[in-house]
Write an enzyme that holds these catalytic residues in place. Structure first.
Site, PDB file in Angstrom:
ATOM      1  CB  THR A  97      41.576  47.987  41.920  1.00 25.11           C
ATOM      2  OG1 THR A  97      42.164  49.075  41.227  1.00 25.11           O
ATOM      3  CG2 THR A  97      40.085  48.183  41.971  1.00 25.11           C
ATOM      4  CB  THR A  98      46.920  48.558  42.282  1.00 27.45           C
ATOM      5  OG1 THR A  98      46.324  49.119  41.122  1.00 27.45           O
ATOM      6  CG2 THR A  98      48.236  47.929  41.907  1.00 27.45           C
TER       7      THR A  98
END
Length: 549
Positions: A97-98
């Protein structure tokens, strides 16, 4: 429309000037860059934590990109889109996600120079689309390697490289074992296809107290429940389990029920009818000789009395999801009506039914199942904050293990795969005719943001490290990347840091598609009316502070 700095949100009405074209594109890019800047420092093993405070005063401490973006409030529509892509990434593959936010922010940042040079967004988009097709081909043909699913040690190494960057990294061996055990338990093979439903059948139960080392996977299900009567048996070996979805209480009348009582015997008769009804449903259940009855609804005191006399333990008000897990674990069928109960609906697959007291609460265990296709992960830890963060990290590990079993292909971690793809894209860019090769080349460079961020977060010299890494890849060292803890260059093959191909593929697809989507916006129209106060639009775009409340 977003008012720059701390200015108001400017709304299009008949008297405001309409804003469109390049100005909107620049603002969208600025908003996306701001969101990316928020999570950039929480990437890699030396990631910083973010302390998030919600309006109720609750505090969350995490370095999980998705958890951070879920908590912050963003005003700008383009910023909201960026937050959506983190959610998409989390739901699809559960990890990266990052990376996806950082990459999407960088791709939009490199697009800004082309918009300033009056290059049409369609041309930029065409170049990005071509690049995405080439990235998918490069990943599948040249960079990825096959993984033997039966080699458990190799699987653990891959899951460990995912968990290593998280809070749970100190107990990575334990976390990997838990994740793999849970995923293998819920795996269902049908017609040559693997179905692994972690969300529904692998439940995480957090119990404060004890140490993280005490966490384990139960071959069965655990509920935060106690039996309905204190004298019921709390330990039954090889129990026969009946699961119900109906109430074991008096049949209540509808809202308009009127009862006319003429003499005192009428009232007694009504009570007798209620008792007869409860006795009838209890007899129907007792006729299949169960040891344990678990229902999603309530149980009347009288019903508890009948079951106690029959030597049956009862658990009531169980969640539907928990009931489905018990059904999968012990082979029972959830029944909606007691008169439809048959012998084949009784679950006999569990080895032990037990009610234990942990701390102040009672927990009901249904364990030692013969072939459980559902499980419960019991997490112990010092405090609620620690347990919540451990659960978030464990969910990532579970998703990685699931992705590996569904698509067993790996790519090197530590920024190595980005460098390898970037080098091959740069070579391909020279074969592209026309003005499109410039955005294509820049996209290849944008992939460097991942190794660059890894180097930045562990305090290494960014320029020197990246130059050395480029040199390694130029001489054919495809698996060289950055050690996220020390910032030195290492061969990922030797270090055994690998990532699932499906996670990387989804990261690139989501990031590039989102950049394309935001570049295609040339107008933002707001539907509500607000008064503007002189400071209409400074055009500087939102800052991180003004975007977040």
């Amino acid at each position: 429309m977003y008012g720059g700095g701390s200015g108001p949100i400017v709304v299009l009405s008949q008297n405001t000037k309409r804003e469109s074209g390049r100005k909107v594109q620049k603002e969208n890019i600025q908003a996306a860059k701001n969101v990316a800047d928020v999570v950039r420092t929480s990437m890699g093993p030396m990631a910083m934590l973010k302390m998030l405070m919600d309006p109720m005063g609750g505090i969350v401490m995490t370095n999980d990109g998705n958890a951070i973006l879920r908590e912050i409030t963003v005003q700008h529509p383009a910023g909201k889109t960026m937050i959506e892509i983190a959610r998409t990434q989390d739901e699809e593959v559960g990890d990266g996600t990052t990376s996806v936010i950082v990459l999407a922010g960088e791709i939009l940042a490199i697009s800004e120079q082309f918009i300033e040079q009056n290059m049409h967004p369609t041309v930029i988009i065409r170049a990005y689309r071509q690049a995405l097709e080439d990235i998918v081909e490069i990943l599948e043909k040249y960079v990825s390697i096959e993984l033997d699913v039966k080699d458990r040690n190799k699987l653990i190494e891959v899951v460990k490289s995912c968990v290593g960057t998280k809070f749970i990294g100190r107990w990575s061996e334990l976390a990997c074992q838990i994740a793999l055990d849970a995923v293998e338990t819920v795996t269902l093979e049908e017609n040559g296809r693997r179905e692994i439903d972690i969300k529904r059948y692998a439940k995480v139960e957090k119990i404060p107290g004890g140490s993280i080392e005490e966490s384990h996977v139960l071959k069965g299900v655990m509920l935060n429940k106690d039996v309905t009567h204190p004298k019921m048996k709390r330990l039954i070996k090889n129990p026969r389990i009946v699961l119900l979805d109906c109430t074991l209480e008096y049949k209540k009348g509808e809202s308009q029920t009127n009862v006319e009582i003429m003499k005192e015997t009428d009232f007694t008769r009504i009570l007798e009818l209620e008792e007869e009804h409860v006795k009838k449903i209890c007899d129907e259940i007792i006729s299949v000789k169960p040891d344990v009855v678990i229902t999603e609804k309530g149980v009347a005191d009288l019903a508890s009395h009948y079951f106690l006399k029959a030597g049956i333990s009862v658990v009531r008000r169980v969640r539907k999801s928990d009931n489905n897990r018990i059904a999968r674990a012990c082979g029972a069928t959830v029944v909606n009506r007691t008169d439809e109960l048959r012998e084949e609906d009784v679950g006999t697959g569990a080895g032990l039914f037990e009610v234990k007291k942990l701390g102040d609460e009672y927990f009901c265990y249904i364990t030692d199942c013969k072939d459980p296709k559902a499980c419960t992960i019991v997490l112990r830890g010092a405090s609620k904050d620690v347990l919540n963060e451990t659960e978030r990290n464990l969910q990532d590990a579970l998703h990685v293990a699931r992705n590996l079993l569904i698509e067993p292909k790996l790519v090197p971690g530590g920024g190595a795969v980005e460098m390898a793809v970037s080098r091959q894209l740069s070579e391909k860019a020279n074969t592209i005719a026309g003005v499109e090769q410039w955005p294509y080349k820049e996209l290849a460079k944008a992939l460097d943001i991942i190794p660059k961020t890894l180097a930045q977060n562990c305090g290494a010299n960014i320029i020197r490290t990246l130059t050395a890494l480029r040199a390694k890849h130029a001489t054919g060292g495809n698996t060289w990347g950055i050690d996220g803890e020390t910032g030195v260059l290492v061969d990922m093959n030797v270090r055994n840091i690998w990532e699932p191909l499906s996670v990387k593929m989804q990261t690139y697809k989501t990031a590039i598609e989102t950049a394309i989507l935001l570049l295609r916006i040339d107008d933002i129209v707001s539907g509500s009316k607000k008064k503007s106060d002189g400071n209409e639009n400074s055009g500087a775009g939102p800052t991180a502070e003004s975007m977040m409340e």
